[in-house]
Design a protein around this motif. Sequence first.
Motif, PDB file in Angstrom:
ATOM      1  N   ILE A 136     -16.646 -16.223 -17.995  1.00 39.06           N
ATOM      2  CA  ILE A 136     -16.858 -16.148 -19.441  1.00 39.06           C
ATOM      3  C   ILE A 136     -15.964 -15.039 -19.988  1.00 39.06           C
ATOM      4  N   VAL A 137     -15.294 -15.303 -21.088  1.00 38.57           N
ATOM      5  CA  VAL A 137     -14.460 -14.283 -21.723  1.00 38.57           C
ATOM      6  C   VAL A 137     -15.285 -13.594 -22.804  1.00 38.57           C
ATOM      7  N   SER A 138     -15.344 -12.277 -22.723  1.00 35.93           N
ATOM      8  CA  SER A 138     -16.132 -11.495 -23.677  1.00 35.93           C
ATOM      9  C   SER A 138     -15.221 -10.652 -24.559  1.00 35.93           C
ATOM     10  N   TYR A 164     -17.204 -16.355 -24.873  1.00 33.53           N
ATOM     11  CA  TYR A 164     -16.575 -17.671 -24.864  1.00 33.53           C
ATOM     12  C   TYR A 164     -16.832 -18.322 -23.507  1.00 33.53           C
ATOM     13  N   TYR A 165     -17.756 -19.292 -23.522  1.00 32.80           N
ATOM     14  CA  TYR A 165     -18.142 -19.988 -22.294  1.00 32.80           C
ATOM     15  C   TYR A 165     -17.186 -21.154 -22.045  1.00 32.80           C
ATOM     16  N   PRO A 166     -16.800 -21.368 -20.794  1.00 26.93           N
ATOM     17  CA  PRO A 166     -15.892 -22.490 -20.503  1.00 26.93           C
ATOM     18  C   PRO A 166     -16.619 -23.831 -20.592  1.00 26.93           C
ATOM     19  N   GLN A 167     -16.022 -24.775 -21.284  1.00 21.30           N
ATOM     20  CA  GLN A 167     -16.513 -26.155 -21.297  1.00 21.30           C
ATOM     21  C   GLN A 167     -15.676 -26.946 -20.298  1.00 21.30           C
ATOM     22  N   PRO A 173     -17.956 -20.691 -28.217  1.00 21.42           N
ATOM     23  CA  PRO A 173     -18.278 -19.302 -28.591  1.00 21.42           C
ATOM     24  C   PRO A 173     -19.764 -19.113 -28.859  1.00 21.42           C
ATOM     25  N   THR A 174     -20.281 -17.963 -28.488  1.00 19.81           N
ATOM     26  CA  THR A 174     -21.650 -17.576 -28.836  1.00 19.81           C
ATOM     27  C   THR A 174     -21.636 -16.146 -29.362  1.00 19.81           C
ATOM     28  N   SER A 175     -22.673 -15.801 -30.078  1.00 16.92           N
ATOM     29  CA  SER A 175     -22.781 -14.471 -30.672  1.00 16.92           C
ATOM     30  C   SER A 175     -23.760 -13.619 -29.883  1.00 16.92           C
ATOM     31  N   GLU A 176     -23.426 -12.355 -29.738  1.00 19.67           N
ATOM     32  CA  GLU A 176     -24.317 -11.383 -29.097  1.00 19.67           C
ATOM     33  C   GLU A 176     -24.415 -10.182 -30.038  1.00 19.67           C
TER      34      GLU A 176
END
Length: 727
Positions: A588-590, A613-616, A629-632
């Motif tokens: 995962i790229v942060s 950014y999680y790999p699909q 992409p997800t938010s933290e």
Amino acid sequence: MNDLGAVCLISSFSILLFSIIQTSYGIFKNDSRALELGRYTLMANFAVILLAFIVLVVQLMRTDLSNYYVAMHSSEHLPLFYKMTSVWSGSSGSLLFWNLLLSGFTFIVLWQTKDLLNERIPVMHLSLAVIACFFSFLAIFFPDAQPFREFQPAAVAGRGLNPLLQHWAMIIHPPILYVGYVSFAIPFTIAASALVTGQLSENWFRFVRRWSIFSWFFLGTGILLGSKWAYEELGWGGYWAWDPVENASLMPWLLSTAFLHSMIIQERRGMLKFWNMLLIILAFHFCLLGTWITRSGVLEGPHSFSKSSIGTPFIVFIGVSFFFYLGILIYRKDKLKPERNLEAITSKEGSFLLNNFLLVIATLSILLGVFSPLLSGVEYKAPWFNSWGVPAGILLILLMGAAPLLAWRKGADQIFFTTLLKPLIAGVIGAGIYILYYTRNFSISDYSLGDVLGEVYSVLTVGLGIFTIAGIVQEYHNGIKARRAAIQGENYFQAGFRMLLKNKRRYGGYLVHLSMVILFIGLAGNAFKQNTSVKFFYFLRFSPTNELIYTSDDTAILGDYTIGATTLKIKPIVNGDPEAGLNHRNVIVSHEATFEVKKQLKSFDTMVTERRYYPQISHLSGDFETHIPTSEPSISSTPKEDLYIQLGAIEHADLSDENPDLPGMFLDFFFTRDPAIKAAKYLKFPNQIVANLEVWINPMVKFIWAGSLMFFLSGLLILLPIGEDKK
């Protein structure tokens, strides 16, 4: 194992058809042996569905890529816990879980009623069998509801669990919500059996009460957990967006709340018999409607499923079932006439009736808003819901505070000075103190009509909330005094605790009211919510590690807070076991940004917010497709307010239209082993970037979570058989 799971579902459908036929024959022929056989086969269905569920869980744990559902919702790099819980992350898996819960609750209620002999019980069995048979029917004949579809040839890799669902609240939120949805089938079928047979004596709803409280409690807890998830995971600074899926769970909860209150009037005064039957029919079918909204794909939301083939048969089943029972209700209306008429609108029963009216009107208004895209082509957003929802909520607080203080059959004017005056004075004083507090502690923007109205609503909410709290304290005090006068030797707190346990319906209900008031007071802080978007300039700094580091000296100010940017790191996070090796499937790229925050120029907190950014992964080739992409967000919480920040998009320093693909560039850089090529790729990263930061100041949010926790604890107290007399 797909074949075993499919055989279980086919067996379930066959067993349920047999149970329906046997029970129907037994009812029409008055054959006790046929009824008993129908009951046993209905109970046996639980074991069959449980086996099917276990098969799917095992396949997920083993990452059996010959199963289409596993390939779409799991992966070999997913932690074991997330593999197991992904059973309800997709449509077909969640419907199997729905079926499991229904068969489990059916088994329990059949065991509870095994010694009861009356005409209602077989009709209840038949109703439950029909509902369960419908879900097994979907799982066999509709691909989107089939959890054991073959993937031939087997997928190369699993696509993994939706990153938004990889959060503690979202893991337990869906099953808790499903328990609330599904368990309402039990009180509904009990009431429906009384309606169909015409055996409408008062004892039917005494058995319904605990099941209704059970369903209401789990629905409410699931909704509050979903709000917590939205606040901590979605990164938009809020906890309720009037999303269709949120509304889908809120509507049956409002109806079940109305039903629980109007049941009291039927018990005490013999009124609202027809209305109570209508409410329980509506509540159950709104549970089904909520399931349809989530799984049909007709209406979109952040946690709804994609468009599905089950939408049409599902809505047809809901419609046929609803109008069937509505027709029987109208047919039985003469047996549901009230024993007494309403004598005073400001009496206790009058306040309950107004409470019911508000809850049902609110439900119908939400329903209109949910289906607005289909009805008018225009989607009603949060401002539309808030325009009527906030005033309705304030009226509900007023009724919540007044109802316990009012008397049966008497108007408020007759008991005003004895029960209402002191809480009312407390509410007025509390509202005045609140005005002084927020004018000194909260930032108020330049006034517009909306701001003034928001302040008025906020003051009314807090004032009426304190009125309600004072009334609850008064009721507890009077009850304790009466108990101590009747029972000698108990101190004040012992008497209060034992009084609560002996009469949980009344005094436990007051605690639920208290929890809702605390929650509403937290919502009142929205009137002073602040939000801004800030751009920070960053410069690339050399790092000998596999992390990219950008630094900044920019600052931003919002209210009392000074937010200073320090570093923005682009770094890898391993999803799963690092010892299994690193590849494009599990990295995962942060984008991790750190900020030093000062409050009133004094050091306050170091806050770290991310975009991950999680790999699909393509399940057909195993190759990388894109990033999700997800938010933290980072939340710094105090009793007064939350400072909530979320890193947004990263742009080129010249603010050109196209943003740099930093996650893709970083993966390419990270997996390059040749030092010369790696150095060349490092030089391709922009020397300057602009990072967007969203900042919110959310006043009084702590009250929302405190009220949520108290709702859970007080609901649990009412539900569990603690302190009750054994009969």
